[in-house]
Design an enzyme around this catalytic site. Sequence first.
Site, short mmCIF file in Angstrom:
data_model
loop_
_atom_site.label_atom_id
_atom_site.label_comp_id
_atom_site.label_asym_id
_atom_site.label_seq_id
_atom_site.Cartn_x
_atom_site.Cartn_y
_atom_site.Cartn_z
N GLY A 162 0.87 -1.17 0.00
CA GLY A 162 0.00 0.00 0.00
C GLY A 162 0.91 1.21 0.00
O GLY A 162 2.10 1.06 -0.06
N CYS A 163 0.42 2.44 0.02
CA CYS A 163 1.36 3.54 -0.07
C CYS A 163 0.72 4.91 -0.01
O CYS A 163 -0.49 5.06 -0.05
CB CYS A 163 2.15 3.50 -1.36
SG CYS A 163 3.15 2.05 -1.51
#
Lengths: 501, 363
Positions: free
Chosen positions: B6-7
């Site tokens: 994720g980010c």
Amino acid sequence: MISSVLPNFKVVRDKDRCIQCGVCERQCSNNVHHKDDVLGVITAEDSRCVCCQRCVVMCPTNALHIERYPQVNRANANWTHDLVQGVYREAETGGVLLTSMGNPEPYPVYWDHLLLNASQVTNPSIDPLREPMETRVILGRKPAHIEVNEREGKLITKLPPQLVLDFPIMFGAMSYGAISLNAQKTLAMAARELGTMFNTGEGGLHRDLEEYADNAIVQVASGRFGVDAHYLNTARMIEIKIGQGAKPGIGGHLPGEKVTEDVSRTRMIPEGTDAISPAPHHDIYSIEDLRQLITSLKEATRYTKPISVKIAAVHNIAAIASGVARAGADVIVVDGFRGGTGAAPLRIRDNVGIPIELALASVDQRLRDESIRSEVSVIAAGSIRSSADVVRAIALGADAVYIGTAALLAMGCHLCKSCSAGTCNWGIATTRTDLSKRLNPEIQTEHVVNLIHAWGHEIEEMIGGMGINSIDSLRGNRLMLRGVGLNEKELSILGVKHAGE
Amino acid sequence: MRIPSGCAISAIMDRSGARHSGADILKSITLMHDRSNGLGGGFAAYGIYPDYANLYAFHLFFEDQEAKHATEEYLGHHYIVEVSERIPTTKSHKVNDGPITWRYFARPRPGVLEMEELSEDEFTMRCVTHINMSIEGAFVSSSGKNMGAFKGVGYPEDIGEFYHIADYQAWLWTAHGRFPTNTPGWWGGAHPFTLLDWSVVHNGEISSYDANRRWVEQFGYECTLMTDTEVITYLFDHLVRHEGLSQEMAAHVMTAPMWDEIDRMPPERRELEYALRAVYSSALVNGPFSIIVGSSKGMLALNDRLKLRSLMAADKDDIVYLASEESAIRVICPDCKNIRPIGGGEPFFVGLYPDVDVLGGAR
């Protein structure tokens, strides 16, 4: 003559339930049942029973069931029952053992060793009930490069002819003669309703089915049965049949008994003669000859139809498929050794060829190694048994699959493996009109359509679970597969990791 | 091993080509601290090396001196290296176990280039692939002209401090804070991922990874990092540089319209969309993602076609902002205008103004 050949099955009749109505006798084309009105009994000749279960299903009082013949013998792990019986049958007749349907031997079924992935947490699974889900595929040759005019939103490079399928599932080649006209019509009607294709096989296109031309793939095999310019043009795609998974290396065989007047007209051969197609195409002794035939067929149809080439999965399949792609085939069909047949020599069916899973994986990889995979379409055939097999095949690299047996099961087949006898009690693998009329195309079309709809829903659920909403993103997506119980070599050929990796 | 993650992503671009320090991008990505987990952060900056605008700027990671020697020997054979210097960094208790960071400004050796019969870019791409694949302990973190990537293992704010991001001046900044769901802890694996002058920051996990990878590997790419960002970059590079599509069209192919929609289009458009989907079917990217692709032409934002990841845009005067969260824009530009989400499957390209030439010697 005293025969050592044992019956395969035993007919068991519950006398308390039997009302001696005689339905079993009338329904059985193999003449198993006999009603003796004088003695007031019904008897059964077990040796003729093929376990097609027609009598079991039709019996109004459920008085019948079929058992495996209980006689034991001294079969052992080496000399199995079937081998011993095979020797007896060949010794008594001097003939080649003939059989039907797909290879039943306990070779590994790699599909059953491949598990599918699903999303958890990091990537949402997609719910096909609430989100669009695409199962459409486009088959045919793709240019390596296309020019587009972006400003005007126009295509500059025109595409060669393509097949558009709403499901990645087509009905594989089953010829008129091998199956009844009603059975073929059922497939044609189902294909039209589903937006997919049926395949005439090598037996020509019956005039009653010409109205289904938009959903027809017509086959050109070594016997060239029923082939003329009209036939070639009454189709969406033309398929050159080089080989068949059930009998690689030999041609088709339709016994003369099945060649009725109607079959004779459709195949363009004399009535009552055996329709034996040669083992090779006698105008194709090498790959460059195949290119000529492909070009001839394209010329004959003015480049309006894709040409597919069907090859049986054999040892050197990857190199062969690469040659076929380079010879100009738009679509390559790889048919695995468990594929069905209307008639094949038993020893060929059970011993020749390789599994579709391994063949498909190596063909797909080879075409990628040569950077030509995107230019041709690949169809996998040869025992696709469920929607999960379809998903596995596409994840290994197929664009679409052919099904045969599953579609026949949907229309009533009971897998008795006696198609070559021509006495199919379900009206499928027969040309006897009294039998084929038992198959109602309207009713059975609904069953076949139901089957594909059910598979379609299942495919959507499975790929949605993977977080994929288009079949395009499944093709060749081998990370969606994990092997169980496979060795390193098998994993490497399949190009998949082992479960847990 | 595949690395899902994720980010947080963020970008700032001045369409006039005017350059700004990295202070703002640092502030923006820092606000989204909770979207990262300390296992990767990085920045891409365009216009930072105006004095060497026509040379390839190679940013390298070396695990040891041996890798550095081997790389320099290789580079020396293929390039005329005009400048070789340490990338200035300051270690802290948060970022202290990184590799040797070095940069080279170089141009292909004319003789070698001619022998290879390749364009400069293709030649450079292959050299980069060679270094990454074949030289143990060496990794090219960026290889474009007048641009560079600054990345590593840590929170993005700490990586920014480590590289002195605020000291560089760029007209386009992108940033990435990483939340991988396993722990590779490798500097090369941090984002932005770059190739030539492409840089990609990406939030999401694509479910079409292997289909995309196996397609693009037919055209000379090697996916060695096994990250989604890497394969997305190669898809872009192939579609734009080899297939000749515009960036928007490449993005359009990767997030193709649904068949239902195509079937309703006017005939000419339908024919085009059919052909694009038929020919580039394996370039369709599936699964949740939002990406920002930087290049010397500008930046492009793209969301997956179901819009499964957040990405906001806003602007003020010549400056366009993008970020995973609106707050990360407001924190640096409280009076920004036109705050809006990027639509699913709707490429959003921000180009430099037509008269701006950032490569041919920007000042």
